[in-house]
Design a protein around this motif. Structure first.
Motif, PDB file in Angstrom:
ATOM      1  N   ASN A  56      37.712  37.011  35.711  1.00 45.60           N
ATOM      2  CA  ASN A  56      38.904  36.702  35.069  1.00 45.60           C
ATOM      3  C   ASN A  56      40.102  36.954  35.938  1.00 45.60           C
ATOM      4  OD1 ASN A  56      39.808  39.528  34.291  1.00 45.60           O
ATOM      5  ND2 ASN A  56      37.657  39.324  33.651  1.00 45.60           N
ATOM      6  N   LEU A  57      41.232  36.442  35.696  1.00 42.53           N
ATOM      7  CA  LEU A  57      42.392  36.830  36.583  1.00 42.53           C
ATOM      8  C   LEU A  57      43.787  37.006  35.719  1.00 42.53           C
ATOM      9  CD1 LEU A  57      44.517  34.084  36.713  1.00 42.53           C
ATOM     10  CD2 LEU A  57      42.186  33.125  37.569  1.00 42.53           C
ATOM     11  N   LEU A  58      44.630  37.710  36.383  1.00 39.41           N
ATOM     12  CA  LEU A  58      45.897  38.169  35.761  1.00 39.41           C
ATOM     13  C   LEU A  58      47.015  37.673  36.921  1.00 39.41           C
ATOM     14  CD1 LEU A  58      47.929  39.612  33.922  1.00 39.41           C
ATOM     15  CD2 LEU A  58      47.351  41.376  35.253  1.00 39.41           C
ATOM     16  N   ILE A  59      47.942  36.684  36.404  1.00 44.12           N
ATOM     17  CA  ILE A  59      49.140  36.308  37.474  1.00 44.12           C
ATOM     18  C   ILE A  59      50.330  36.850  36.854  1.00 44.12           C
ATOM     19  CG2 ILE A  59      50.089  34.507  38.483  1.00 44.12           C
ATOM     20  CD1 ILE A  59      47.778  32.702  38.162  1.00 44.12           C
ATOM     21  N   ALA A  60      51.010  38.025  37.675  1.00 47.66           N
ATOM     22  CA  ALA A  60      52.277  38.383  36.979  1.00 47.66           C
ATOM     23  C   ALA A  60      53.473  37.832  38.115  1.00 47.66           C
ATOM     24  CB  ALA A  60      52.191  39.869  36.607  1.00 47.66           C
ATOM     25  N   GLN A  61      54.501  37.409  37.530  1.00 46.05           N
ATOM     26  CA  GLN A  61      55.535  36.830  38.493  1.00 46.05           C
ATOM     27  C   GLN A  61      56.003  37.866  39.095  1.00 46.05           C
ATOM     28  OE1 GLN A  61      56.658  33.836  39.042  1.00 46.05           O
ATOM     29  NE2 GLN A  61      56.000  32.379  37.309  1.00 46.05           N
ATOM     30  N   LEU A  65      49.074  38.815  42.105  1.00 50.08           N
ATOM     31  CA  LEU A  65      47.586  38.204  41.310  1.00 50.08           C
ATOM     32  C   LEU A  65      46.503  39.175  41.571  1.00 50.08           C
ATOM     33  CD1 LEU A  65      45.829  35.940  40.573  1.00 50.08           C
ATOM     34  CD2 LEU A  65      45.524  35.420  43.113  1.00 50.08           C
ATOM     35  N   TRP A  66      45.804  39.340  40.303  1.00 48.53           N
ATOM     36  CA  TRP A  66      44.603  40.124  40.083  1.00 48.53           C
ATOM     37  C   TRP A  66      43.536  39.555  39.885  1.00 48.53           C
ATOM     38  CZ3 TRP A  66      41.571  41.778  35.914  1.00 48.53           C
ATOM     39  CH2 TRP A  66      40.885  43.118  36.225  1.00 48.53           C
ATOM     40  N   TRP A  67      42.636  39.420  40.566  1.00 47.76           N
ATOM     41  CA  TRP A  67      41.264  38.423  40.544  1.00 47.76           C
ATOM     42  C   TRP A  67      39.944  39.444  40.389  1.00 47.76           C
ATOM     43  CZ3 TRP A  67      40.807  32.909  41.012  1.00 47.76           C
ATOM     44  CH2 TRP A  67      39.500  32.467  41.348  1.00 47.76           C
ATOM     45  N   GLN A  68      39.534  39.272  39.179  1.00 43.88           N
ATOM     46  CA  GLN A  68      38.220  40.198  38.885  1.00 43.88           C
ATOM     47  C   GLN A  68      37.003  39.306  38.762  1.00 43.88           C
ATOM     48  OE1 GLN A  68      38.037  44.053  38.993  1.00 43.88           O
ATOM     49  NE2 GLN A  68      35.886  43.128  39.124  1.00 43.88           N
ATOM     50  N   GLN A  69      36.061  39.391  39.768  1.00 46.00           N
ATOM     51  CA  GLN A  69      34.834  38.562  39.628  1.00 46.00           C
ATOM     52  C   GLN A  69      33.939  39.577  38.956  1.00 46.00           C
ATOM     53  OE1 GLN A  69      33.176  36.640  42.932  1.00 46.00           O
ATOM     54  NE2 GLN A  69      31.370  37.947  42.372  1.00 46.00           N
ATOM     55  N   GLU A  70      33.368  39.204  37.793  1.00 47.60           N
ATOM     56  CA  GLU A  70      32.194  39.968  37.374  1.00 47.60           C
ATOM     57  C   GLU A  70      30.870  39.667  37.474  1.00 47.60           C
ATOM     58  OE1 GLU A  70      33.373  42.359  35.550  1.00 47.60           O
ATOM     59  OE2 GLU A  70      35.317  42.008  34.875  1.00 47.60           O
ATOM     60  N   LYS A  71      30.481  38.462  37.665  1.00 52.46           N
ATOM     61  CA  LYS A  71      29.313  38.075  37.972  1.00 52.46           C
ATOM     62  C   LYS A  71      29.231  37.029  39.240  1.00 52.46           C
ATOM     63  CE  LYS A  71      27.899  37.728  33.240  1.00 52.46           C
ATOM     64  NZ  LYS A  71      27.322  37.084  31.886  1.00 52.46           N
ATOM     65  N   PRO A  72      28.035  37.195  39.971  1.00 55.40           N
ATOM     66  CA  PRO A  72      26.934  37.848  39.864  1.00 55.40           C
ATOM     67  C   PRO A  72      27.334  39.433  40.466  1.00 55.40           C
ATOM     68  CG  PRO A  72      26.755  36.681  42.045  1.00 55.40           C
ATOM     69  CD  PRO A  72      28.282  36.318  41.337  1.00 55.40           C
ATOM     70  N   PHE A  73      28.152  39.812  40.659  1.00 58.96           N
ATOM     71  CA  PHE A  73      28.497  41.270  41.091  1.00 58.96           C
ATOM     72  C   PHE A  73      30.033  41.494  41.249  1.00 58.96           C
ATOM     73  CE2 PHE A  73      28.380  38.613  45.092  1.00 58.96           C
ATOM     74  CZ  PHE A  73      29.680  38.985  45.669  1.00 58.96           C
ATOM     75  N   SER A  74      30.473  42.627  41.059  1.00 58.20           N
ATOM     76  CA  SER A  74      31.866  42.923  40.903  1.00 58.20           C
ATOM     77  C   SER A  74      32.645  42.841  42.370  1.00 58.20           C
ATOM     78  CB  SER A  74      32.016  44.555  40.166  1.00 58.20           C
ATOM     79  OG  SER A  74      33.336  44.693  40.177  1.00 58.20           O
ATOM     80  N   LEU A  75      33.612  42.148  42.145  1.00 61.78           N
ATOM     81  CA  LEU A  75      34.512  41.978  43.092  1.00 61.78           C
ATOM     82  C   LEU A  75      35.997  41.958  42.784  1.00 61.78           C
ATOM     83  CD1 LEU A  75      35.310  41.378  46.179  1.00 61.78           C
ATOM     84  CD2 LEU A  75      34.900  39.038  45.622  1.00 61.78           C
ATOM     85  N   THR A  76      36.727  42.746  43.295  1.00 61.20           N
ATOM     86  CA  THR A  76      38.151  42.776  42.908  1.00 61.20           C
ATOM     87  C   THR A  76      39.049  42.484  43.973  1.00 61.20           C
ATOM     88  OG1 THR A  76      37.742  44.371  41.310  1.00 61.20           O
ATOM     89  CG2 THR A  76      40.124  44.005  42.095  1.00 61.20           C
ATOM     90  N   LEU A  77      40.200  41.225  43.756  1.00 65.02           N
ATOM     91  CA  LEU A  77      41.105  40.883  44.943  1.00 65.02           C
ATOM     92  C   LEU A  77      42.294  41.144  44.174  1.00 65.02           C
ATOM     93  CD1 LEU A  77      41.020  39.565  47.651  1.00 65.02           C
ATOM     94  CD2 LEU A  77      41.211  37.524  46.689  1.00 65.02           C
TER      95      LEU A  77
END
Length: 201
Positions: A56-61, A65-77
């Motif tokens: 999932n991701l979150l974009i706040a003006q 940008l907050w990008w959260q990969q859940e699968k196949p492993f956790s990765l946050t950008l």
């Protein structure tokens, strides 16, 4: 006469609702916070099976940008105006700034421009081919025209309607990435306390 009038009104209605790049940028700019889920598929030359990921991701003006990969492993950008941070479980966060890696940091502003349909930033780096697909749908094809982008990517294609629905990336090595966005939400219009912590330094 009545039939002719209805036809004219119908044609005017269609023309009036044709999507333009300017309208798209204005529309995206009026959304202070956007939340969405994503699925990503990467097809890599030489590999029989594509690589799939989701999250999932979150974009706040105001924040980034907050990008959260859940699968196949956790990765946050995390992308903000000042830094790009990548966090993988069990590893030290990797922080990129304009000072320590200006070329990589350039992608930071480009990613933000993609999600905000910022035509000024995009036009500096790409040839833009924007088309109205009808019924509110649109397509934007970006062809890199400056280095190093033109050495990395053949094209980046964005498709959407009310929101950005997908991004297709074709690179110079013959690899392809397809990202689909869904479950877009614009409420609440402000960040929750938990979301604010994503951007806390």
């Amino acid at each position: 006469m009545k039939t002719l009038l209805l036809l004219v009104l119908t044609l005017f209605s269609v023309a009036a609702h044709a999507v333009t790049m300017e309208e798209l940028q204005q529309r995206f700019g009026q959304v202070p916070v956007l939340r969405a889920d994503f699925s990503q598929q990467r097809t890599i030359s030489g590999m029989a099976q594509p690589l799939n990921s989701s999250g999932n991701l979150l974009i706040a003006q105001q924040q980034g940008l907050w990008w959260q990969q859940e699968k196949p492993f956790s990765l946050t950008l995390l992308l903000t105006e000042k830094r790009m941070v990548q966090i993988m479980a069990g590893q030290e966060p990797q922080v990129v700034t304009a000072d320590n890696n200006p070329q990589m940091f350039q992608f930071n502003s480009l990613l933000s421009a993609l999600f905000h349909a910022d035509s000024k930033v995009l036009e500096e780096n790409f040839a833009l081919d924007f088309t109205d697909q009808g019924k509110g749908a649109w397509k934007l094809v970006l062809t890199p025209k400056v280095s190093p982008l033109n050495r990395l990517f053949r094209s980046i294609t964005l498709n959407g309607e009310t929101f950005l629905n997908s991004i297709d990336i074709n690179d110079m090595q013959g690899d392809a990435t397809h990202i689909r966005f869904f479950n877009q939400k614009t409420t609440p219009a402000t960040l929750t306390d938990a979301e604010k912590r994503h951007f806390a330094s």
